[in-house]
Design a protein around this motif. Structure first.
Motif, PDB file in Angstrom:
ATOM      1  N   UNK A  41      95.175  16.227  74.353  1.00  0.00           N
ATOM      2  CA  UNK A  41      95.972  15.157  73.855  1.00  0.00           C
ATOM      3  C   UNK A  41      95.539  13.572  74.120  1.00  0.00           C
ATOM      4  N   UNK A  42      95.095  12.309  73.502  1.00  0.00           N
ATOM      5  CA  UNK A  42      94.567  11.172  74.549  1.00  0.00           C
ATOM      6  C   UNK A  42      95.995   9.953  73.999  1.00  0.00           C
ATOM      7  N   UNK A  43      96.057   9.368  73.933  1.00  0.00           N
ATOM      8  CA  UNK A  43      97.204   8.117  73.542  1.00  0.00           C
ATOM      9  C   UNK A  43      96.439   6.411  74.230  1.00  0.00           C
ATOM     10  N   UNK A  44      96.100   6.129  73.262  1.00  0.00           N
ATOM     11  CA  UNK A  44      96.060   4.596  74.247  1.00  0.00           C
ATOM     12  C   UNK A  44      95.492   3.134  73.061  1.00  0.00           C
ATOM     13  N   UNK A  45      95.798   2.213  73.764  1.00  0.00           N
ATOM     14  CA  UNK A  45      96.113   1.304  72.794  1.00  0.00           C
ATOM     15  C   UNK A  45      94.868   0.540  71.919  1.00  0.00           C
ATOM     16  N   UNK A  46      95.150   0.108  71.507  1.00  0.00           N
ATOM     17  CA  UNK A  46      94.249  -0.424  70.372  1.00  0.00           C
ATOM     18  C   UNK A  46      93.769  -2.192  69.133  1.00  0.00           C
ATOM     19  N   UNK A  47      93.002  -2.559  69.421  1.00  0.00           N
ATOM     20  CA  UNK A  47      93.168  -3.521  68.395  1.00  0.00           C
ATOM     21  C   UNK A  47      92.707  -3.210  67.329  1.00  0.00           C
ATOM     22  N   UNK A  48      93.382  -3.724  66.079  1.00  0.00           N
ATOM     23  CA  UNK A  48      92.473  -3.546  64.828  1.00  0.00           C
ATOM     24  C   UNK A  48      92.029  -4.955  63.896  1.00  0.00           C
ATOM     25  N   UNK A  49      91.019  -4.529  63.527  1.00  0.00           N
ATOM     26  CA  UNK A  49      90.547  -5.418  62.677  1.00  0.00           C
ATOM     27  C   UNK A  49      90.177  -5.496  61.649  1.00  0.00           C
ATOM     28  N   UNK A  50      90.238  -5.712  59.922  1.00  0.00           N
ATOM     29  CA  UNK A  50      90.124  -5.040  58.877  1.00  0.00           C
ATOM     30  C   UNK A  50      90.187  -6.373  57.796  1.00  0.00           C
ATOM     31  N   UNK A  51      89.072  -5.630  57.019  1.00  0.00           N
ATOM     32  CA  UNK A  51      88.377  -7.104  55.335  1.00  0.00           C
ATOM     33  C   UNK A  51      89.238  -6.300  54.373  1.00  0.00           C
ATOM     34  N   UNK A  52      89.474  -7.034  53.043  1.00  0.00           N
ATOM     35  CA  UNK A  52      89.021  -6.374  51.912  1.00  0.00           C
ATOM     36  C   UNK A  52      87.896  -7.670  51.328  1.00  0.00           C
ATOM     37  N   UNK A  53      87.208  -7.688  50.580  1.00  0.00           N
ATOM     38  CA  UNK A  53      86.229  -8.393  49.221  1.00  0.00           C
ATOM     39  C   UNK A  53      86.250  -7.674  48.315  1.00  0.00           C
ATOM     40  N   UNK A  54      86.411  -9.373  47.180  1.00  0.00           N
ATOM     41  CA  UNK A  54      85.991  -7.939  46.060  1.00  0.00           C
ATOM     42  C   UNK A  54      85.435  -9.263  45.181  1.00  0.00           C
ATOM     43  N   UNK A  55      84.376  -9.193  43.847  1.00  0.00           N
ATOM     44  CA  UNK A  55      83.998 -10.393  42.939  1.00  0.00           C
ATOM     45  C   UNK A  55      84.193  -9.206  42.304  1.00  0.00           C
ATOM     46  N   UNK A  56      84.870  -9.602  41.661  1.00  0.00           N
ATOM     47  CA  UNK A  56      84.761  -9.759  39.396  1.00  0.00           C
ATOM     48  C   UNK A  56      84.244 -10.339  38.767  1.00  0.00           C
ATOM     49  N   UNK A  68      82.438  -5.363  41.918  1.00  0.00           N
ATOM     50  CA  UNK A  68      81.665  -5.037  43.630  1.00  0.00           C
ATOM     51  C   UNK A  68      82.851  -4.996  44.231  1.00  0.00           C
ATOM     52  N   UNK A  69      83.207  -4.471  45.378  1.00  0.00           N
ATOM     53  CA  UNK A  69      84.378  -4.971  46.423  1.00  0.00           C
ATOM     54  C   UNK A  69      84.115  -4.052  47.856  1.00  0.00           C
ATOM     55  N   UNK A  70      84.381  -4.749  49.142  1.00  0.00           N
ATOM     56  CA  UNK A  70      83.816  -3.713  50.098  1.00  0.00           C
ATOM     57  C   UNK A  70      85.149  -3.350  50.831  1.00  0.00           C
ATOM     58  N   UNK A  71      85.444  -2.868  51.718  1.00  0.00           N
ATOM     59  CA  UNK A  71      86.711  -2.948  52.850  1.00  0.00           C
ATOM     60  C   UNK A  71      86.482  -1.708  53.680  1.00  0.00           C
ATOM     61  N   UNK A  72      86.691  -2.935  54.508  1.00  0.00           N
ATOM     62  CA  UNK A  72      86.054  -2.086  56.802  1.00  0.00           C
ATOM     63  C   UNK A  72      87.778  -1.801  57.207  1.00  0.00           C
ATOM     64  N   UNK A  73      87.367  -1.533  58.002  1.00  0.00           N
ATOM     65  CA  UNK A  73      88.589  -1.559  59.273  1.00  0.00           C
ATOM     66  C   UNK A  73      88.096  -1.157  60.702  1.00  0.00           C
ATOM     67  N   UNK A  74      88.325  -1.726  61.537  1.00  0.00           N
ATOM     68  CA  UNK A  74      87.504  -1.625  63.075  1.00  0.00           C
ATOM     69  C   UNK A  74      88.469  -0.860  63.825  1.00  0.00           C
ATOM     70  N   UNK A  75      89.420  -0.341  64.342  1.00  0.00           N
ATOM     71  CA  UNK A  75      89.797   0.339  65.698  1.00  0.00           C
ATOM     72  C   UNK A  75      88.958   0.495  67.091  1.00  0.00           C
ATOM     73  N   UNK A  76      89.650  -0.491  67.755  1.00  0.00           N
ATOM     74  CA  UNK A  76      88.440   0.107  69.266  1.00  0.00           C
ATOM     75  C   UNK A  76      89.666   0.015  70.822  1.00  0.00           C
ATOM     76  N   UNK A  77      89.405   0.986  71.370  1.00  0.00           N
ATOM     77  CA  UNK A  77      90.000   1.031  72.663  1.00  0.00           C
ATOM     78  C   UNK A  77      89.066   0.525  73.646  1.00  0.00           C
ATOM     79  N   UNK A  78      90.438   0.791  75.304  1.00  0.00           N
ATOM     80  CA  UNK A  78      89.613   0.705  76.269  1.00  0.00           C
ATOM     81  C   UNK A  78      88.215   1.623  76.318  1.00  0.00           C
TER      82      UNK A  78
END
Length: 243
Positions: free
Chosen positions: A159-174, A181-191
């Motif tokens: 098991x591993x527990x860690x603190x993270x920084x999370x960035x995310x975005x949502x783009x939509x073009x109707x 057209x849509x784009x969805x992304x997210x990033x979780x980063x730890x040490x």
């Protein structure tokens, strides 16, 4: 790489749709009440597994006053004559509080199970702030940043527990009432590791409640086992029901 082939196919579909039906429309404001969607279809996977199967995604949300609540689920399972070759399950919950027309606070909780990527399950929770950078002429973009924790339960029993920084975005073009057209992304980063997920989608509306969706989902994990690849991709063609 298989991912490059899938990406070229998706970009070709987007370009063709844009050339055939470009007519911008204004984004509609968020309405109070219940909304959601469910999608089911065939997929092709590239990366750790190369098989054909079906996947399911569902989302249910409720808006009232300054509050927005959302539940989401996803399941992908493939098998061949030797048994299960790929299995991915995800469930998440989200709560937003609108501070104004464009800014909001949010908290999320996410559960993932992917035993073919080295871990039995993974849980993460995040608290952060988001902002809608623009919403006009059928275009919208939201960006978010937050802090939280991530907890891995590995298939080997560790098991591993860690603190993270999370960035995310949502783009939509109707582009028009039919094409989006849509784009969805997210990033979780730890040490020690970073996990990123991106979905690029082209959606063609069939009628008031049904649409066809072409999507490419890419998942990248820098802390994967030596026997697995760092990047998985899923190309899907699904039927979407909106309600």
């Amino acid at each position: 790489m298989p991912m490059s082939t899938h990406l070229r196919l998706l970009l070709a579909l987007i370009t063709a749709a844009a050339a055939a039906a470009f007519r911008p429309v204004c984004a509609e404001p968020r309405e109070a009440g219940w909304s959601g969607e469910a999608e089911l279809g065939g997929v092709g996977t590239g990366g750790n597994s190369r098989t054909r199967s079906f996947n399911f995604r569902g989302r249910l949300s409720h808006s009232r006053d300054s509050w927005v609540k959302e539940l989401a689920a996803e399941a992908l399972r493939t098998s061949d004559h030797e048994g299960i070759t790929y299995e991915y399950l995800m469930g998440s919950g989200r709560l937003e509080y609108r501070l104004g027309e464009h800014t909001y606070l949010f908290t999320t909780a996410r559960y993932e199970q992917d035993r073919f990527n080295g871990y039995d399950h993974k849980v993460s929770e995040t608290l952060g702030v988001g902002r809608q950078l623009f919403s006009r002429d059928g275009l919208s973009l939201d960006l978010e940043v937050g802090l939280g924790g991530r907890h891995h339960q590995f298939s080997s029993g560790g098991r591993k527990d860690e603190a993270i920084v999370r960035g995310a975005g949502r783009f939509s073009w109707e582009m028009n009432p039919v094409v989006r057209v849509g784009e969805r992304f997210y990033v979780e980063s730890s040490h020690g590791s970073t996990y990123a997920e991106s979905e690029t989608a082209l959606r063609l509306k069939v009628n008031e409640h049904f649409a066809t969706k072409f999507s490419l989902t890419v998942r990248h994990n820098t802390d994967n086992p030596e026997w697995s690849r760092a990047t998985d991709s899923v190309t899907a063609v699904t039927l979407v029901y909106d309600f």
